[in-house]
Design an enzyme around this catalytic site. Sequence first.
Site, PDB file in Angstrom:
ATOM      1  N   ASP A 105      73.225   0.761   5.427  1.00  0.00           N
ATOM      2  CA  ASP A 105      72.131   0.293   6.265  1.00  0.00           C
ATOM      3  C   ASP A 105      72.579   0.380   7.726  1.00  0.00           C
ATOM      4  O   ASP A 105      73.650  -0.116   8.066  1.00  0.00           O
ATOM      5  CB  ASP A 105      71.818  -1.166   5.896  1.00  0.00           C
ATOM      6  CG  ASP A 105      70.342  -1.410   5.739  1.00  0.00           C
ATOM      7  OD1 ASP A 105      69.617  -1.205   6.728  1.00  0.00           O
ATOM      8  OD2 ASP A 105      69.920  -1.797   4.633  1.00  0.00           O
ATOM      9  N   ASP A 212      67.343   0.813   9.796  1.00  0.00           N
ATOM     10  CA  ASP A 212      66.560  -0.412   9.873  1.00  0.00           C
ATOM     11  C   ASP A 212      65.557  -0.352  11.017  1.00  0.00           C
ATOM     12  O   ASP A 212      65.896   0.050  12.114  1.00  0.00           O
ATOM     13  CB  ASP A 212      67.538  -1.585  10.084  1.00  0.00           C
ATOM     14  CG  ASP A 212      66.869  -2.938   9.939  1.00  0.00           C
ATOM     15  OD1 ASP A 212      66.303  -3.199   8.867  1.00  0.00           O
ATOM     16  OD2 ASP A 212      66.937  -3.724  10.897  1.00  0.00           O
ATOM     17  N   GLU A 269      63.138   2.987   8.152  1.00  0.00           N
ATOM     18  CA  GLU A 269      62.168   1.953   7.785  1.00  0.00           C
ATOM     19  C   GLU A 269      61.119   1.914   8.882  1.00  0.00           C
ATOM     20  O   GLU A 269      61.432   1.678  10.044  1.00  0.00           O
ATOM     21  CB  GLU A 269      62.883   0.604   7.671  1.00  0.00           C
ATOM     22  CG  GLU A 269      61.967  -0.475   7.136  1.00  0.00           C
ATOM     23  CD  GLU A 269      62.373  -1.865   7.583  1.00  0.00           C
ATOM     24  OE1 GLU A 269      62.055  -2.824   6.870  1.00  0.00           O
ATOM     25  OE2 GLU A 269      62.995  -2.006   8.648  1.00  0.00           O
ATOM     26  N   HIS A 344      64.480  -5.491  -0.543  1.00  0.00           N
ATOM     27  CA  HIS A 344      64.949  -6.866  -0.334  1.00  0.00           C
ATOM     28  C   HIS A 344      64.013  -7.705   0.521  1.00  0.00           C
ATOM     29  O   HIS A 344      64.289  -8.878   0.750  1.00  0.00           O
ATOM     30  CB  HIS A 344      66.329  -6.797   0.327  1.00  0.00           C
ATOM     31  CG  HIS A 344      66.238  -6.200   1.700  1.00  0.00           C
ATOM     32  ND1 HIS A 344      65.912  -4.877   1.908  1.00  0.00           N
ATOM     33  CD2 HIS A 344      66.378  -6.752   2.928  1.00  0.00           C
ATOM     34  CE1 HIS A 344      65.867  -4.650   3.212  1.00  0.00           C
ATOM     35  NE2 HIS A 344      66.155  -5.768   3.842  1.00  0.00           N
ATOM     36  N   ASP A 345      62.941  -7.118   1.034  1.00  0.00           N
ATOM     37  CA  ASP A 345      62.002  -7.856   1.884  1.00  0.00           C
ATOM     38  C   ASP A 345      60.703  -8.190   1.166  1.00  0.00           C
ATOM     39  O   ASP A 345      59.759  -8.672   1.802  1.00  0.00           O
ATOM     40  CB  ASP A 345      61.634  -7.010   3.121  1.00  0.00           C
ATOM     41  CG  ASP A 345      62.780  -6.867   4.099  1.00  0.00           C
ATOM     42  OD1 ASP A 345      63.674  -7.737   4.108  1.00  0.00           O
ATOM     43  OD2 ASP A 345      62.767  -5.875   4.863  1.00  0.00           O
TER      44      ASP A 345
HETATM   45  O1  TEU Z   1      62.869  -5.373   8.336  1.00  0.00           O
HETATM   46  C1  TEU Z   1      61.988  -4.926   9.330  1.00  0.00           C
HETATM   47  C2  TEU Z   1      60.756  -5.649   9.445  1.00  0.00           C
HETATM   48  O2  TEU Z   1      60.241  -5.728  10.543  1.00  0.00           O
HETATM   49  C3  TEU Z   1      60.166  -6.318   8.280  1.00  0.00           C
HETATM   50  O3  TEU Z   1      60.459  -7.656   8.419  1.00  0.00           O
HETATM   51  C4  TEU Z   1      58.693  -6.092   8.254  1.00  0.00           C
HETATM   52  O4  TEU Z   1      58.125  -6.540   9.459  1.00  0.00           O
HETATM   53  C5  TEU Z   1      58.018  -6.842   7.170  1.00  0.00           C
HETATM   54  O5  TEU Z   1      58.698  -6.663   5.980  1.00  0.00           O
HETATM   55  C6  TEU Z   1      56.591  -6.371   7.025  1.00  0.00           C
HETATM   56  O6  TEU Z   1      56.038  -6.878   5.864  1.00  0.00           O
HETATM   57  C7  TEU Z   1      64.193  -5.053   8.491  1.00  0.00           C
HETATM   58  C8  TEU Z   1      65.008  -5.526   7.310  1.00  0.00           C
HETATM   59  O7  TEU Z   1      64.601  -4.870   6.163  1.00  0.00           O
HETATM   60  C9  TEU Z   1      64.886  -7.018   7.213  1.00  0.00           C
HETATM   61  O8  TEU Z   1      65.556  -7.525   6.097  1.00  0.00           O
HETATM   62  C10 TEU Z   1      65.436  -7.627   8.484  1.00  0.00           C
HETATM   63  O9  TEU Z   1      65.186  -8.994   8.488  1.00  0.00           O
HETATM   64  C11 TEU Z   1      64.828  -7.002   9.730  1.00  0.00           C
HETATM   65  O10 TEU Z   1      64.733  -5.587   9.664  1.00  0.00           O
HETATM   66  C12 TEU Z   1      65.677  -7.318  10.930  1.00  0.00           C
HETATM   67  O11 TEU Z   1      66.851  -6.583  10.900  1.00  0.00           O
END
Ligand code: TEU
Length: 585
Positions: A105, A212, A269, A344-345
């Site tokens: 990542d 990311d 992403e 993971h989100d």
């Molecule tokens: O996530 C990017 C992000 O902006 C997400 O939170 C997105 O807005 C949301 O999922 C929309 O539904 C990345 C990583 O995957 C996340 O785990 C981190 O918290 C974030 O970046 C900050 O690094």
Amino acid sequence: MPHATFQHKTTWWKEGIVYQVYPASFKDSNGDGIGDIPGIISKLDYIRDIGVDIIWVSPHFKSPQVDMGYDISDFEDIHEPYGTLEDCERLIRETHKRGMKIIFDLVINHTSDQHSWFLESRSSKDNPKRDWYFWRAPKFDEHGNRCRPNNWRSQFTKPAWTWDPLTEEYYLHVYASGQPDLNWENEECRRAIYESAIRFWLKRGVDGFRIDTVNKYSKVPGLPDAPITEPQEATQVAVCRYTNGPRIHEYLKEIKDILSGFDVMTVGELPNTPDSNEVLQYISARSGELNMVLNFDTVNLGQTPGNRFLPQPFDNLDFKNQLTKWQTLPAETDAWTTVFLENHDQGRSISRFASDLPAYRQSAAKMLATILATMTGTLFLYQGQEIGMVNAPESWSPDEYKCVRSVNYFRDICARSRNNSGSIEQARRNLQRVARDHARVPMQWDATHNAGFCDEDVQPWMSVLDVHREINVADQINTKGSVLSYWRSILALRKNYASLFVYGSFVAIEQERNLMSFLKIDERTGAKSLIVANLSRETLQFTHPDGFASEETQFLIGTHSNDAEPEWQQQVLAPFEARVYIQQG
Ligand code: TEU
Ligand code: CA
């Protein structure tokens, strides 16, 4: 029937199956209740045997873990509980030994506030690294009260600015206050990022990066206020001010230049970018910035833009439309696409898009697997998806949720409602639907007390779901008809028929709301495949499209039939049943 015009060259990162590992929750090897790198190494054979080609490891770098490692304090070192740099080098070697690739990542929109760069930057206004982050003087209102430089809200509910008494200025953070945004306008800062976060790992043999939040490095110059969409609020959703900014493509071309000469893959992403012209600027093969991106169209279903916990209604028509939105891109353009439902989100796909009731969840898992494994593009799986893991139950109390996004949200609701029990109950339900925590609970390896994630007498860092007694690897690994066996079979088919499933052109077939049906066409041989999937709990009739009712049609795989049972010919689908038919060219 529309035919593909663009012929994509075959490449490992197009046909490779990617499996995302979340280090904290995969496997604990040393009895501290936290997953670690030796734990991952101990499961590499398991991962390979699913049919995986590429492992994506979520951040394992040194970090205070404000946002589970997406707050990095040293790009060149490992989070201590996860292991050492040597462990990490061994992980790379052991992955390669098994014929798999490994990507890391790349988190470079921000660092931790404990990164030495930030510590230097905050130390004084004339520190050489001051400009590596966004520092701004306060504003004052008519009463002389100190105010933030603009009205932006962070992604985690709170304001995007934090006051630093040391030098009496604010710093910007699009995420948590422990994640100050790097100032990419500063060239020296960019060069340091490239050296420390990218080259350091290329030299150690990593096969690429999941990048990311790839569209946030360039902010709107001058950092103007965001439009006021919630007049009663002190801060406003400011996504349009820090996403897809004017210099973003210039920066990504610099990264591309660093990577050229290495046989590596990049997957960005790409949140908040539903427009295909905008997406194409990132992934067109001609511009060559990124190999592919992870779009948010499907995973955002049911969530309100800017406030993910506020529910939005959606149905299976929306699901089909969003999931297939980028399917024709590879045929129509020189760009490549991705297929995924989990990371993971996000909450678990079975719970969000099908049904996690005990009567349905197995079929639902296999049905979603059938759709995903036959779609065009690079396929991404998230740990636990291959055994059909589901969301935490409704009985979970709010303090089980550990993620900074969940915690900030819940505290905010409690404060605003002055602990109103109705509001709290609503917030709890919203967490149960879409909190990121559902993907972060320990992996369910077996039916023992801690699911085989850590020793039985150890407290794991997040609660193990009780349902691990029914959903776990040990029960499924040698069981015919299990979700895991089904994934292995269908991934093997995906590889066998790569020119059909990975590279083939996608043609949607209009059917009723709850029936998903599409054709895949191998443009080289003329082979065709028909995929039908029942997205509902009702029994459904369907009709074979023209040409698929004939003798030449073969049944390839299905969620409900072990081998070519006679029922497969019937044009009736049980709840969450899916089938794949094929006609050789
Ligand atoms: O996530 C990017 C992000 O902006 C997400 O939170 C997105 O807005 C949301 O999922 C929309 O539904 C990345 C990583 O995957 C996340 O785990 C981190 O918290 C974030 O970046 C900050 O690094
Ligand atoms: Ca451990």
